[in-house]
Design an enzyme around this catalytic site. Sequence first.
Site, PDB file in Angstrom:
ATOM      1  CB  THR A 133      -0.893  -0.002   1.270  1.00 41.17           C
ATOM      2  OG1 THR A 133      -1.436   1.290   1.474  1.00 41.17           O
ATOM      3  CG2 THR A 133      -0.096  -0.363   2.516  1.00 41.17           C
ATOM      4  CG  ASP A 134      -1.086   5.028  -0.985  1.00 43.93           C
ATOM      5  OD1 ASP A 134      -1.674   4.357  -0.113  1.00 43.93           O
ATOM      6  OD2 ASP A 134      -1.639   5.966  -1.600  1.00 43.93           O
ATOM      7  CD  GLU A 135      -3.485   3.254   4.233  1.00 41.72           C
ATOM      8  OE1 GLU A 135      -3.414   3.233   5.461  1.00 41.72           O
ATOM      9  OE2 GLU A 135      -4.502   2.931   3.597  1.00 41.72           O
ATOM     10  CE1 TYR A 158      -3.270  -2.893   5.582  1.00 44.88           C
ATOM     11  CE2 TYR A 158      -3.246  -0.548   5.080  1.00 44.88           C
ATOM     12  CZ  TYR A 158      -3.264  -1.859   4.649  1.00 44.88           C
ATOM     13  OH  TYR A 158      -3.257  -2.156   3.309  1.00 44.88           O
ATOM     14  CB  SER A 159       0.589   2.111   7.251  1.00 46.69           C
ATOM     15  OG  SER A 159       0.665   2.897   8.408  1.00 46.69           O
ATOM     16  CE  LYS A 162       0.259  -4.770   2.845  1.00 43.45           C
ATOM     17  NZ  LYS A 162      -0.092  -6.123   2.315  1.00 43.45           N
TER      18      LYS A 162
HETATM   19  P1  NAD Z   1      -9.430  -7.719   1.892  1.00 40.92           P
HETATM   20  O1  NAD Z   1      -9.458  -7.465   3.356  1.00 40.92           O
HETATM   21  O2  NAD Z   1     -10.638  -7.432   1.074  1.00 40.92           O
HETATM   22  O3  NAD Z   1      -9.051  -9.247   1.596  1.00 40.92           O
HETATM   23  C1  NAD Z   1      -8.019  -9.897   2.279  1.00 40.92           C
HETATM   24  C2  NAD Z   1      -8.115 -11.373   1.950  1.00 40.92           C
HETATM   25  O4  NAD Z   1      -7.019 -12.022   2.624  1.00 40.92           O
HETATM   26  C3  NAD Z   1      -9.403 -12.024   2.452  1.00 40.92           C
HETATM   27  O5  NAD Z   1      -9.925 -12.900   1.480  1.00 40.92           O
HETATM   28  C4  NAD Z   1      -8.955 -12.793   3.686  1.00 40.92           C
HETATM   29  O6  NAD Z   1      -9.748 -13.953   3.936  1.00 40.92           O
HETATM   30  C5  NAD Z   1      -7.531 -13.147   3.326  1.00 40.92           C
HETATM   31  N1  NAD Z   1      -6.708 -13.344   4.532  1.00 40.92           N
HETATM   32  C6  NAD Z   1      -6.621 -12.514   5.614  1.00 40.92           C
HETATM   33  N2  NAD Z   1      -5.799 -13.054   6.538  1.00 40.92           N
HETATM   34  C7  NAD Z   1      -5.356 -14.226   6.024  1.00 40.92           C
HETATM   35  C8  NAD Z   1      -4.483 -15.234   6.499  1.00 40.92           C
HETATM   36  N3  NAD Z   1      -3.910 -15.143   7.719  1.00 40.92           N
HETATM   37  N4  NAD Z   1      -4.216 -16.296   5.699  1.00 40.92           N
HETATM   38  C9  NAD Z   1      -4.796 -16.410   4.467  1.00 40.92           C
HETATM   39  N5  NAD Z   1      -5.661 -15.494   3.991  1.00 40.92           N
HETATM   40  C10 NAD Z   1      -5.939 -14.413   4.750  1.00 40.92           C
HETATM   41  O7  NAD Z   1      -8.158  -6.912   1.368  1.00 40.92           O
HETATM   42  P2  NAD Z   1      -7.971  -6.146  -0.017  1.00 40.92           P
HETATM   43  O8  NAD Z   1      -8.549  -4.793   0.092  1.00 40.92           O
HETATM   44  O9  NAD Z   1      -8.386  -7.040  -1.126  1.00 40.92           O
HETATM   45  O10 NAD Z   1      -6.374  -5.977  -0.018  1.00 40.92           O
HETATM   46  C11 NAD Z   1      -5.542  -6.988  -0.579  1.00 40.92           C
HETATM   47  C12 NAD Z   1      -4.095  -6.569  -0.439  1.00 40.92           C
HETATM   48  O11 NAD Z   1      -3.886  -5.338  -1.106  1.00 40.92           O
HETATM   49  C13 NAD Z   1      -3.633  -6.369   1.000  1.00 40.92           C
HETATM   50  O12 NAD Z   1      -2.332  -6.871   1.125  1.00 40.92           O
HETATM   51  C14 NAD Z   1      -3.658  -4.868   1.169  1.00 40.92           C
HETATM   52  O13 NAD Z   1      -2.707  -4.450   2.130  1.00 40.92           O
HETATM   53  C15 NAD Z   1      -3.301  -4.403  -0.213  1.00 40.92           C
HETATM   54  N6  NAD Z   1      -3.828  -3.080  -0.607  1.00 40.92           N
HETATM   55  C16 NAD Z   1      -5.143  -2.782  -0.441  1.00 40.92           C
HETATM   56  C17 NAD Z   1      -5.613  -1.539  -0.856  1.00 40.92           C
HETATM   57  C18 NAD Z   1      -7.080  -1.172  -0.744  1.00 40.92           C
HETATM   58  O14 NAD Z   1      -7.444  -0.037  -1.012  1.00 40.92           O
HETATM   59  N7  NAD Z   1      -7.964  -2.079  -0.382  1.00 40.92           N
HETATM   60  C19 NAD Z   1      -4.733  -0.604  -1.408  1.00 40.92           C
HETATM   61  C20 NAD Z   1      -3.391  -0.967  -1.563  1.00 40.92           C
HETATM   62  C21 NAD Z   1      -2.943  -2.206  -1.161  1.00 40.92           C
END
Ligand code: NAD
Length: 359
Positions: A133-135, A158-159, A162
């Site tokens: 993430t950009d965070e 969280y950040s 990450k």
């Molecule tokens: P989300 O919370 O919608 O989905 C996370 C998924 O990971 C879920 O299906 C969950 O069941 C699974 N999960 C969680 N803990 C787990 C574990 N211990 N073992 C196996 N599976 C597990 O998240 P998202 O929004 O789809 O984000 C996905 C990735 O992208 C993350 O790494 C997040 O940091 C990154 N990200 C998200 C955003 C955003 O805006 N949502 C932006 C940039 C980066």
Amino acid sequence: MKILVTGGAGFIGSALIRHLIRETEHEVVNIDALTYAANPDALEKAADDHRYAFEHVNIRNGEALRRVLVKHQPDGIIHLAAESHVDRSIDGPDDFIQTNIVGTFNLLDAARAYYESLDSARRARFRFHHVSTDEVYGSLGDEGLFTEETPYAPNSPYSASKASSDHLVRAWQHTYNLPTVLSNCSNNYGPWQFPEKLIPLMILNALRGRPLPVYGDGQNVRDWLYVEDHARALHQVFEQGRIGERYNIGGRNEATNLDLVHTLCATLDELAPNPDLGAREQLITFVEDRKGHDRRYAIDATKMADELGWQPRETLETGLQRTVQWYLDNPGWAESIRDAGYDGQRLGLAGNAHAANTR
Ligand code: NAD
């Protein structure tokens, strides 16, 4: 090629798997623990494809990860599994440490052992793509953009979790020569996003005539990217990114939270007028700010454009239209989340630690 995706039942992971099954001939193995945030239905037709396989595995379990890698013999890994909501990290940071940091360590450790077992031809094409993430860069003032050289300064649990995982990935590349690539993306939105996040929360509350809780003064700025643009970018970084490099992904679609909520209200008034409610912007309510709320994020995605030729296809306007229409067309999905126990409750006021998050 066979790609192992972690977190593929989540919001972005499911968009990525839909993209891979629809647009490529790759096989996909999805590892997911199915926490509260998972949406197996979001895989849509991809889950029925013969090129798709599912493993119900928690990345906190290193032994299970080693077993899955040996069983499926993937040619690469795209790692998205994470706890992803800042407010929940304020209430209960432990899950974020265990999954985002220890889980990423487990995956790197298992991937390294697996990678070292491959012959040289398979090693040459193996990639470990870590999705971040950009965070991790912290908060910007009124000017400037995050580049790939911006120093890390994470502010929330969280950040910070990450950022820690990003550092582990960097170290595994530097120390063990694991071929890694890393991407840092801005805020995503689109179909199937769990309604604890700003955009779906506002859409679903506005449809029901409930208050629209805007944190603080509403002037925090986020740089929004439609989730399908992110899925395409992830695919390109995985296949074309240079080993050891990081890529910033963003849409250059900055908006204050308050302006965004006004736009959503106007879009809903147009697409789903409700004379009993009147103009939905009347539902906007200012509430206590998030603790340590970062003021502004904005991404410079020049490297993605110059090196990989990637550009977002959706503007904030077109992406929001598509998103609102999707939530209007899929009311049953929001109902199923309400039935499972989440109904838009305020999170992140520290001390409101949520209940066990696996189902
Ligand atoms: P989300 O919370 O919608 O989905 C996370 C998924 O990971 C879920 O299906 C969950 O069941 C699974 N999960 C969680 N803990 C787990 C574990 N211990 N073992 C196996 N599976 C597990 O998240 P998202 O929004 O789809 O984000 C996905 C990735 O992208 C993350 O790494 C997040 O940091 C990154 N990200 C998200 C955003 C955003 O805006 N949502 C932006 C940039 C980066």
